[in-house]
Write an enzyme that holds these catalytic residues in place. Structure first.
Site, PDB file in Angstrom:
ATOM      1  CE  LYS A 159      -2.110  -0.952   3.779  1.00 28.23           C
ATOM      2  NZ  LYS A 159      -1.340  -2.189   4.037  1.00 28.23           N
TER       3      LYS A 159
ATOM      4  CD  GLU B  95       0.955   3.787   8.240  1.00 27.80           C
ATOM      5  OE1 GLU B  95       1.769   3.043   7.690  1.00 27.80           O
ATOM      6  OE2 GLU B  95      -0.033   3.353   8.848  1.00 27.80           O
ATOM      7  NE  ARG B  96       6.274   0.005   9.621  1.00 24.09           N
ATOM      8  CZ  ARG B  96       5.200  -0.298   8.901  1.00 24.09           C
ATOM      9  NH1 ARG B  96       4.701   0.599   8.044  1.00 24.09           N
ATOM     10  NH2 ARG B  96       4.623  -1.473   9.004  1.00 24.09           N
TER      11      ARG B  96
END
Length: 467
Positions: free
Chosen positions: A166, A192-193
């Site tokens: 994704k 997210e990261r």
């Protein structure tokens, strides 16, 4: 804490004190009138903790959710109501900058020079102001432009479980679309990261598109309140460029499921009874309040591409189901195609788009897309028979169909610009006219004698070479 949050308390602010702390939820008892819902409150002096009023428990007590980590906060700590909702700075000075949920720079750059702000939470525009544009937004990715064309001014979702590509796909869309997009591009990272945020910032700077891009992040290490509101903060920036600057906005969100997950955490901290699979009871309302703000008006368009994580590859998960209804294009990534090495791993049979109708994409495009999907569907039905008896047991007509479908599958793979350093293959962006030409020639059996491997990871059909 950055200077923009250092608002010193004064006698004009309503005062209260902390009476209970549970995680990042703080109950505050005020001496007089309660602050309004969604007001910004300041807990303590040094360091300042910013929170949002979520509910009124009684005539004197307000429940707040902190947007920054709690530190040096205890029962009795003073709380000040700013008598205004959470706001974020907006303006052209945001171009090329990386921000947090408060609109503060996190890119080690200078402080923002803007006096213009907008509330983070807002209502969608009225129906009389909204408009639709039945126009295709070309991406340069063959399988998307052919089978699931995106709508300019619409919402597209990239659905998939962990590790199916994704984020890689959305970064490739950034590379291909930001360069040709004439307005402003806005990337919103939700839960997210941190590594991915840094890589996106560096890649945009390297490719020279950062000056027309705004990045805003609420990373996975931040409290759920920040992750819950960073998407709305991004929408406030997008609405400013659409409504005040009158430019089109390309909005890229990674990941909508983390927004839902943050809402679930906040709901649990507030003591609300969970609904199915543990989600918050107002999941549909929460998601609708977020998604319905992404729309186009007479002053500009917001084109949104959203990555949506699907837990355990279960597309019946309530978060995925509730998101489907808001989208004009749903692109599903398949773990089986990942196992087969077919990248991007988009499932051509379950992905769909409202734009794939003759009077929008044209009869030629529609007919080729229909033939490609029919060929791949028939091949999918024959896979079990092939596994049991072998392809030699099929009729000559079915064998030709299988060979045709396998060539189409491989032709619809594509090397990405964002993966060049991993694969060593130069990235390709393919115009839709070249994609249609290649698929038509494969359907016509022009390459019947050519090996399937020669179609794998190429751009247009002219790059296919007989070994």
């Amino acid at each position: 804490m950055p200077a923009t949050l250092q608002i010193r308390p004064n006698t004009a602010l309503r005062c209260g004190r902390v009476v209970q702390i549970r995680g990042t939820v703080v109950d505050v008892e005020f001496d007089g009138e309660l602050p309004e819902l969604h007001n910004q409150v300041q807990i303590g002096d040094e360091p300042t903790v910013i929170a949002e009023v979520i509910s009124h428990l009684d005539l004197k007590t307000a429940r707040c959710i902190a947007l920054v980590p709690l530190s040096n906060i205890s029962r009795g700590t003073r709380v000040f109501d700013h008598q205004r909702p959470l706001e974020i700075p907006v303006g052209d000075s945001l171009r090329g900058r990386m921000l947090n949920v408060f609109g503060e720079p996190i890119d080690n750059g200078p402080a923002l020079d803007t006096q213009n702000t907008r509330a983070i939470l807002a209502s969608p525009p009225s129906l009389s102001r909204t408009t639709t544009r039945p126009e295709v937004f070309e991406t340069g990715i063959k399988i998307i432009d052919l089978l699931t064309p995106l709508e300019r001014g619409g919402k597209a979702g990239l659905f998939g479980g962990a590790g199916v590509g994704k984020t890689v796909l959305i970064t490739e869309l950034i590379h291909n679309m930001v360069g040709q997009h004439s307005g402003i591009s806005l990337f919103c990272g939700i839960g997210e990261r941190c590594r991915e945020a840094e890589e996106i910032y560096r890649d945009m700077k390297k490719t020279g598109v950062l000056d027309d891009t705004v990045l805003i992040f609420g990373q996975m290490n931040e409290p759920p309140g920040a992750r819950y509101r960073v998407g709305h903060a991004a929408l406030s920036i997008a609405e400013y460029f659409r409504d005040q600057a009158h430019v089109d906005v390309l909005l890229l969100i990674d990941n909508v499921f983390r927004f839902v997950q943050a809402g679930m955490e906040v709901s649990g901290l507030l003591g609300e009874l969970p609904s199915r699979v543990g989600y918050q009871p107002n999941l549909a309302t929460d998601l609708a309040a977020f998604q319905e703000r992404i729309c186009s008006t007479t002053t500009g368009a917001i084109t949104a591409v959203q990555a949506i994580y699907v837990p355990a590859d279960d597309f019946t998960d309530p978060a995925a189901v509730q998101t489907f209804s808001h989208l004009s294009a749903s692109i599903k990534l398949s773990r089986r195609r990942v196992a087969d090495g077919l990248y991007p791993a988009i499932d051509p049979l379950t992905s769909n788009s409202e734009m794939l109708i003759p009077h929008i994409v044209g009869h030629h495009h529609y007919e080729i897309a229909t033939k490609v999907r029919k060929t791949l569907a028939l091949y999918d039905e024959l896979k079990d028979l092939i596994a049991m008896l072998g392809i030699e047991e099929l009729s000559p007509q079915d064998r030709n169909l299988v060979h045709r479908a396998r060539r189409l599958e491989r032709f619809l793979t594509q090397p990405f610009f964002t993966t060049e350093k991993f694969t060593g293959l130069p990235g390709k962006s393919v115009p839709i006219s070249k994609t249609l030409d290649g698929c038509q020639r494969i359907l016509d059996d022009e390459f019947h004698e050519w090996p399937e491997s020669s179609f794998y990871m190429v751009g247009d059909i002219d790059e296919v070479r007989r070994p």
